[in-house]
Design an enzyme around this catalytic site. Structure first.
Site, PDB file in Angstrom:
ATOM      1  N   ASP A 146       0.811  -1.208   0.000  1.00  0.00           N
ATOM      2  CA  ASP A 146       0.000   0.000   0.000  1.00  0.00           C
ATOM      3  C   ASP A 146       0.853   1.269   0.000  1.00  0.00           C
ATOM      4  O   ASP A 146       0.583   2.207  -0.761  1.00  0.00           O
ATOM      5  CB  ASP A 146      -0.924  -0.009   1.219  1.00  0.00           C
ATOM      6  CG  ASP A 146      -2.004   1.043   1.123  1.00  0.00           C
ATOM      7  OD1 ASP A 146      -3.087   0.723   0.611  1.00  0.00           O
ATOM      8  OD2 ASP A 146      -1.766   2.191   1.541  1.00  0.00           O
ATOM      9  N   CYS A 175      -5.012   2.266  -0.408  1.00  0.00           N
ATOM     10  CA  CYS A 175      -4.947   1.768  -1.785  1.00  0.00           C
ATOM     11  C   CYS A 175      -5.377   0.314  -1.878  1.00  0.00           C
ATOM     12  O   CYS A 175      -6.018  -0.092  -2.850  1.00  0.00           O
ATOM     13  CB  CYS A 175      -3.533   1.954  -2.338  1.00  0.00           C
ATOM     14  SG  CYS A 175      -3.058   3.682  -2.501  1.00  0.00           S
ATOM     15  N   ASP A 176      -5.022  -0.486  -0.898  1.00  0.00           N
ATOM     16  CA  ASP A 176      -5.506  -1.867  -0.872  1.00  0.00           C
ATOM     17  C   ASP A 176      -7.028  -1.893  -0.835  1.00  0.00           C
ATOM     18  O   ASP A 176      -7.677  -2.673  -1.559  1.00  0.00           O
ATOM     19  CB  ASP A 176      -4.962  -2.589   0.368  1.00  0.00           C
ATOM     20  CG  ASP A 176      -3.627  -3.250   0.127  1.00  0.00           C
ATOM     21  OD1 ASP A 176      -3.548  -4.120  -0.750  1.00  0.00           O
ATOM     22  OD2 ASP A 176      -2.663  -2.895   0.823  1.00  0.00           O
ATOM     23  N   LYS A 177      -7.613  -1.065   0.004  1.00  0.00           N
ATOM     24  CA  LYS A 177      -9.056  -1.124   0.199  1.00  0.00           C
ATOM     25  C   LYS A 177      -9.820  -0.567  -0.992  1.00  0.00           C
ATOM     26  O   LYS A 177     -10.857  -1.110  -1.386  1.00  0.00           O
ATOM     27  CB  LYS A 177      -9.423  -0.423   1.502  1.00  0.00           C
ATOM     28  CG  LYS A 177      -8.965  -1.227   2.718  1.00  0.00           C
ATOM     29  CD  LYS A 177      -9.388  -0.639   4.030  1.00  0.00           C
ATOM     30  CE  LYS A 177      -8.508   0.482   4.475  1.00  0.00           C
ATOM     31  NZ  LYS A 177      -8.761   0.896   5.869  1.00  0.00           N
TER      32      LYS A 177
END
Length: 401
Positions: A146, A175-177
C-alpha cells in the site's frame, strides 16, 4: 456445497462459487465483500498461511486483520508446488464461477494455471488478476504494498500537512481497500456479462491504476483539461482540516451558498457570508484559510456538542471527529447497525462490519466468521469426492493440510 445459480434478491450472489488464491488485503477483502453478498468462497492458502494472519492482535492463527479481510470463507491449505495439490485446485476450479489471485505476473503460468489452461479447464470461469503495477511494464515484476502505491499515485503528496509540507502516508491501507472495492465491482460486472453470453472473462486490474483513478475527480482536477486548459484552481481541500472545539474537533464543508450562510449564521458571524472572499465556491477555495481565521476562534470557545447542535440546526454538514473507540458508539453507527458481533468459534465473538449494501428490505446479511488455516480442508476434499483414504494420503504427503 451449493452451486446452483438460483437468484435471491436479498442474497444476490447465492450460488456463485469463488476460489480465492489471493493474499494480504486487496484480493482477500474484495472476495470477502462477495462472501457478504452470498457467494460461497473457498480460500486456498499455502502451507505457511496468509501473511495477514500475523498482523494485528491475534488468537492463534486468527488475527483481527485476517478475520476482517477473510470473513465468510472456508479455508483449505494446499501445497501448489506439489502436483497432488495442483490437482485439487484444478478440481476446485472446474466447479467455480470466479478465481481471484494477486500473484505477480507469470507465477500462475509457472504453476500451470495460465490463461489458456484456465479456459480449457473452465470456459465460464471469471478470472480476476490483481497486481501492484500491471501485468507488464517497468515495475511489473516489483513487489507492491500500500505505501508504495500511495507514493506513486500522488497520495503522499496530496496528503502533505500543512499544505506544501512534507508528504505523508495515510495511516491506513487506503490503496488496498479502494482496489478491493474496484475488484469486487469489476468481478460482479464480469458475472453479469457472462450471464449475457460473454463467457468467462479475464479481469485485470492493478493497485496503481485503481489509486490513480481514485485520485482523479478532486486531487487531480488541475490535470484534466488537455486543450485550451483554463487557469488552475487552488488544489482541492488545501484548507480542509478539522476545526478545533473547546473539548475536541469537528469537520464541515460548505460548497453550497446556503451551507456557507448557515455556517456563518450559526457561529454569530452572518456578515461573513457576504464577504467577497467567501461569496462563491472559487473565492472560498482561494480564501479558505481566511475563513478559518475568522471562525476558528468562535468554534474554539464552544464544546463539540454545542457546535454540532448549532451547525445542524442551520443545515450545515458537520461531523464530530470520533476517536477509534468513539466510532463504535456513534449514534448513527449504532442506529445503522453498521457493526455486528459474530461468533468466531474458539476465538469467541468478533466485531465485524455488516454489509454496507442492503438488498431488498430489512437488515443486511451478517458476515461469516474467519477460519483457521486448513480448517475446512477435510470437508472440502470430501465434497469434491475424495474418499477418506485419498484424503489421508494427501495429508500425509503434505499436499494438503
Amino acid at each position: 456445497m451449493e452451486t446452483n445459480n438460483k437468484a435471491d434478491p436479498k442474497v444476490p450472489l447465492r450460488g456463485i462459487r469463488v476460489v480465492d488464491l489471493s493474499t494480504m488485503l486487496a484480493g482477500p477483502l474484495a472476495v470477502s465483500m462477495l462472501a457478504d453478498q452470498g457467494a460461497d468462497v473457498v480460500k486456498v492458502e499455502a502451507p505457511e498461511g496468509d501473511t495477514s494472519r500475523r498482523i494485528g492482535p491475534a488468537k492463534g492463527d486468527l488475527s483481527a486483520m485476517f478475520i476482517a479481510a477473510n470473513r465468510g470463507k472456508r479455508c483449505i491449505t494446499l501445497d501448489l508446488k506439489a502436483e497432488a495439490g495442483r490437482k485439487v485446485l484444478r478440481a476446485l476450479l472446474r466447479s467455480a464461477d470466479v478465481l481471484v489471485e494477486n500473484m505477480r505476473p507469470q507465477v500462475l503460468e509457472r504453476l500451470g494455471f495460465g490463461r489458456a489452461a484456465l479456459q480449457e479447464l473452465n470456459p465460464g470461469l471469471v478470472h480476476a488478476s490483481i497486481t501492484g503495477f500491471g501485468p507488464d511494464g517497468p515495475y511489473a515484476e516489483g513487489r507492491a504494498y500500500d505505501a508504495v502505491i500511495q507514493a506513486l499515485s500522488g497520495m503522499c503528496a496530496v496528503h502533505a500537512q500543512p499544505a506544501g509540507g512534507d508528504p505523508l502516508l495515510v495511516t491506513t491501507t487506503l490503496c488496498d481497500k479502494l482496489t478491493a472495492l474496484t475488484a469486487a465491482q469489476a468481478i460482479s460486472s464480469a458475472l453479469v456479462a457472462r450471464e449475457r453470453g460473454a463467457g468467462g472473462q479475464h479481469v485485470q486490474l492493478s493497485m496503481l491504476d485503481a489509486a490513480v483513478a481514485f485520485q482523479w475527480p478532486d486531487a487531480m482536477y488541475n490535470h484534466v483539461f488537455l486543450d485550451d486548459a483554463p487557469p488552475p484552481a487552488p488544489e482541492f481541500g488545501i484548507s480542509h482540516r478539522p476545526w478545533k472545539t473547546r473539548d475536541g474537533a469537528l469537520t464541515t464543508n460548505t460548497p453550497q451558498r446556503s451551507e456557507l450562510v448557515g455556517l456563518c449564521t450559526a457561529l454569530g458571524r452572518p456578515e461573513l457570508a457576504d464577504d467577497p472572499r467567501f461569496s462563491s465556491v472559487p473565492a472560498l477555495q482561494r480564501h479558505g484559510q481566511a475563513l478559518r481565521d475568522e471562525l476558528g476562534p468562535v468554534l474554539a470557545d464552544l464544546s463539540t456538542d454545542e457546535a454540532v447542535r448549532r451547525l445542524m440546526a442551520h443545515g450545515v454538514p458537520v461531523g464530530r471527529v470520533n476517536s477509534r473507540a468513539e466510532v463504535l458508539r456513534d449514534p448513527q453507527v449504532v442506529h445503522n447497525a453498521s457493526l455486528c458481533a459474530v461468533a468466531n468459534g474458539d476465538a469467541g465473538r468478533v466485531r465485524l462490519p455488516a454489509g454496507a449494501a442492503r438488498f431488498g428490505h430489512g437488515a443486511p446479511q451478517p458476515p461469516g466468521p474467519g477460519a483457521h488455516r486448513g480448517q475446512h480442508t477435510h470437508e472440502l476434499l470430501a465434497e469434491m469426492g475424495y474418499d477418506e483414504a485419498a484424503i489421508q494420503a494427501l495429508l500425509a504427503a503434505g499436499a494438503a493440510r
